[in-house]
Design a protein around this motif. Structure first.
Motif, PDB file in Angstrom:
ATOM      1  N   UNK A   4      12.459  -4.971   6.893  1.00 40.15           N
ATOM      2  CA  UNK A   4      10.832  -4.835   7.281  1.00 40.15           C
ATOM      3  C   UNK A   4       9.988  -5.572   6.404  1.00 40.15           C
ATOM      4  N   UNK A   5       8.928  -5.911   6.386  1.00 41.30           N
ATOM      5  CA  UNK A   5       8.119  -6.326   5.224  1.00 41.30           C
ATOM      6  C   UNK A   5       7.919  -5.149   4.218  1.00 41.30           C
ATOM      7  N   UNK A   6       7.703  -4.757   3.266  1.00 38.98           N
ATOM      8  CA  UNK A   6       6.604  -3.457   2.471  1.00 38.98           C
ATOM      9  C   UNK A   6       5.385  -3.112   3.676  1.00 38.98           C
ATOM     10  N   UNK A   7       4.735  -3.495   4.480  1.00 39.91           N
ATOM     11  CA  UNK A   7       3.741  -3.456   4.728  1.00 39.91           C
ATOM     12  C   UNK A   7       4.166  -2.725   6.180  1.00 39.91           C
ATOM     13  N   UNK A   8       5.219  -2.661   6.448  1.00 36.49           N
ATOM     14  CA  UNK A   8       6.000  -2.520   7.725  1.00 36.49           C
ATOM     15  C   UNK A   8       7.057  -1.251   7.579  1.00 36.49           C
TER      16      UNK A   8
END
Length: 670
Positions: A642-646
């Motif tokens: 996942x990305x950081x926001x995810x």
């Protein structure tokens, strides 16, 4: 001899439909078999036989047979005016960023297959009706159908008593319809044998004597009754008894109660039995009327019935709608609606009401013709009894639309209508037509430009019509066998999607697979029967094939998810967020899509920033964390990619449910 051999086509088709899985090759082969039977009947039947069959084809009767085809065609044709079709087409058009033709049906493929199903059933009824015009062949058809239902009853009893689990769990057989018709067929067979025993001066036309036929009928009756009692509920048993009561009412009026007052007394007694029998049927007063006689809870069907379109959602589309209305983790085979509810959802309540009116009229016509026949009255009486039983079963059971059950119902009605008119009427019609033909032949020498009257005779038109139906069935079989449809069935994606390994390699660059302890995989629902190498999967081919599939079947949540994954992976022109949202709309509670959907959603920043998608992602995380421990490895894999926001969204959502699991996710690292 050809017609005699054709008689075996319908029972063979019923047995084959019961034995095989209802995928594309099965109905295609049955279409081919019935196409050959229809061509044989149309080409090799005598003129007198076709004239008798033409006598049965009244205009209203033809309209009743053609009405389902016309209704399904209305559901399939594109609608030129925007906003009249189902809303899913406009939503899918916006997500794919290309115009789509609106239709009433939500799934063109499933509706086309339903139309093919009806064509096969209609052919079975027509072939049986032509064969049953002869009394001797009608008796043979009766014995064959009773034998088939007895065999199905024996299998159903064995399956009910089998506790070893040897039968595959994914196959669902519903034997109520076959067992109910078996009781009625055996009853008619036994009464016919008794009639022959009471008239010893008329020797039987079959090698086996009436006593042997009576014994076989009793044995078949016992088997069918046992199948109904063991494999069905009290509603099915009462429906069978009411159907048998209808047959016995005809017998009683013909033998013992002559005149107006005698018939009135029998009708009054039968009416009292009908009314009092409903006191023993469990009626669910809180359910929809189409499910009032069902003892099972069908929550998804109840939700569908609240959103019924007047034209319906398209024949055969109940399975396509089930992922939208179903509960979390519910599979299609776990909830099957009653036949009446399925018709109401797919075809609309107007069509259901019309079908009930046709059933009532058919029952009255067959009952009246049974009383007017001097001999062979049992066949129309059998049809009247079947109409009574099947109408009740339609509001209680779900097996009427199984392929083998539909073919069996069609054969019974073909037998009933084939012998519903006296042969003297058909013979008189044949003599009149023969005289007209002879007179027309005499006039041809004087006026050669006048076409012969035989080209306008009913039997010629009937021959042409039956031959054309046979050719259409052959074309249908060829189309189904060609597998030229641009998408696979609802359980798998055939060649367009590639193999499991290809998808995992394309979507999970750091991990070869996302496998859970119970066998869930990130692409469990996306398996293909044809493996392809990852390097051979081209971006344009995959995206184009998947988009083409959605143009005909926009409720495929798995295809929307695959398209979103490919769009994200290859930075395609399509909006991955819109595609991901469509996957949630069309399959919100599909457990097998959660692993891949979380992987795509948590890795897409635009999806994380959209409030609606954030709520949907939280729902998936809640289901995976709280109720399905087997999905936790998939959560870990999605978290790592996942990305950081995810990751922040996943941590905040999981911490509210299981704070300790968040620490485990963080400790694993990327």
């Amino acid at each position: 001899m050809v017609i005699q051999s054709t008689m075996l086509a319908v029972p063979a088709a019923i047995a084959a439909a019961f034995a095989v899985i209802e995928d594309l090759p099965g109905p295609a082969v049955l279409s081919g078999v019935l196409a050959a039977a229809m061509l044989a009947v149309g080409l090799f039947s005598t003129s007198s036989t076709l004239a008798g069959f033409a006598k049965l084809l009244r205009p209203l009767f033809i309209l009743a047979l053609a009405a389902p085809v016309l209704w399904i065609a209305l559901q399939l044709v594109p609608i030129p005016l925007r906003g009249l079709g189902n809303q899913i087409w406009a939503t899918a058009s916006a997500a794919l960023e290309q115009p789509l033709e609106e239709r009433f049906s939500v799934d063109v493929r499933e509706t086309m297959l339903a139309l093919s199903h009806y064509n096969v059933v209609l052919a079975s009824a027509l072939v049986t009706a032509v064969i049953a015009l002869d009394k001797q062949r009608a008796a043979q058809v009766l014995y064959l159908l009773a034998s088939v239902t007895a065999a199905i009853g024996i299998f159903s009893i064995w399956r009910k008593s089998d506790q070893s689990g040897s039968l595959p769990a994914e196959h669902v057989w519903t034997s109520s319809t076959a067992a109910a018709l078996g009781v009625l067929l055996s009853t008619a067979m036994a009464i016919r044998a008794v009639d022959q025993l009471w008239q010893p001066r008329r020797p039987p036309r079959l090698p086996a004597g009436p006593l042997a036929i009576l014994i076989c009928a009793i044995l078949s009756l016992i088997v069918s009754l046992a199948a109904v009692a063991l494999c069905s509920g009290s509603t099915a048993l009462i429906a069978v008894l009411l159907g048998a009561t209808t047959i016995l009412t005809v017998v009683a009026i013909r033998r013992w109660f002559f005149g107006l007052w005698g018939r009135a007394g029998v009708f009054a007694t039968a009416a009292m039995l009908f009314v009092s029998s409903f006191a023993f049927i469990p009626i669910n007063r809180n359910a929809d009327l189409t499910m009032a006689l069902s003892t099972q809870t069908r929550a998804a069907t109840e939700r569908m019935l609240q959103d019924i379109h007047p034209i319906g959602t398209g024949a055969g589309t109940f399975v396509a709608l089930l992922p939208i209305y179903g509960d979390v983790g519910m599979l299609a085979m776990h909830e099957r609606p009653t036949a009446a509810a399925e018709i109401a959802v797919e075809m609309g309540r107007t069509f259901l009401c019309g079908l009930l009116i046709v059933a009532i009229i058919s029952t009255c016509i067959l009952f009246g013709r049974a009383l007017s026949r001097k001999h062979a009255y049992l066949y129309p009486a059998l049809g009247a009894g079947a109409s009574v039983s099947l109408t009740i079963l339609a509001f209680a059971e779900n097996g009427l639309f199984d392929l083998y059950a539909s073919l069996l119902i069609a054969a019974v009605y073909g037998l009933a209508f084939g012998q519903s008119l006296s042969s003297t009427v058909r013979d008189a019609e044949s003599i009149e037509l023969r005289q007209l033909t002879q007179a027309a032949g005499d006039r041809t020498t004087a006026a050669r430009r006048i076409p012969p009257a035989i080209f306008a005779s009913p039997w010629t038109l009937t021959r042409v019509a039956l031959t054309m139906i046979g050719l259409l069935l052959a074309a249908q079989a060829a189309w189904m066998l060609s597998q030229s449809w641009p998408f696979g069935d609802r359980r798998s994606i055939i060649p367009v999607a590639g193999s499991n390994e290809a998808w995992i390699s394309a979507l999970q660059s750091k991990r070869e697979t996302v496998t859970t302890t119970s066998g869930f995989t990130a692409t469990a629902r996306l398996k293909s029967d044809r493996a392809t190498d990852p390097q051979t999967i081209g971006q344009s081919t995959d995206l184009g094939a998947l988009a083409a599939a959605l143009k005909y079947s926009p409720l495929r949540g798995d295809i929307w998810l695959m398209l979103a994954a490919l769009s994200k992976q290859h930075a395609a022109t399509l909006d991955a967020t819109s595609l991901l949202k469509m996957s949630y709309y069309t399959a919100p509670n599909a457990l097998d899509l959660i692993p891949l959907r979380l992987s795509v959603a948590l890795g897409t920043d635009t999806a994380i920033k959209e409030p609606e998608l954030r709520d949907l992602i939280r729902h998936d995380l809640k289901v995976a964390v709280t109720g399905r421990l087997a999905l936790r490895p998939a959560i870990a894999a999605a978290y790592q990619s996942a990305s950081a926001d995810g990751r922040a969204l996943a941590e905040s959502s999981i911490s509210e449910l299981d704070p300790g699991y968040v620490q485990k996710l963080r400790s694993r690292g990327p």
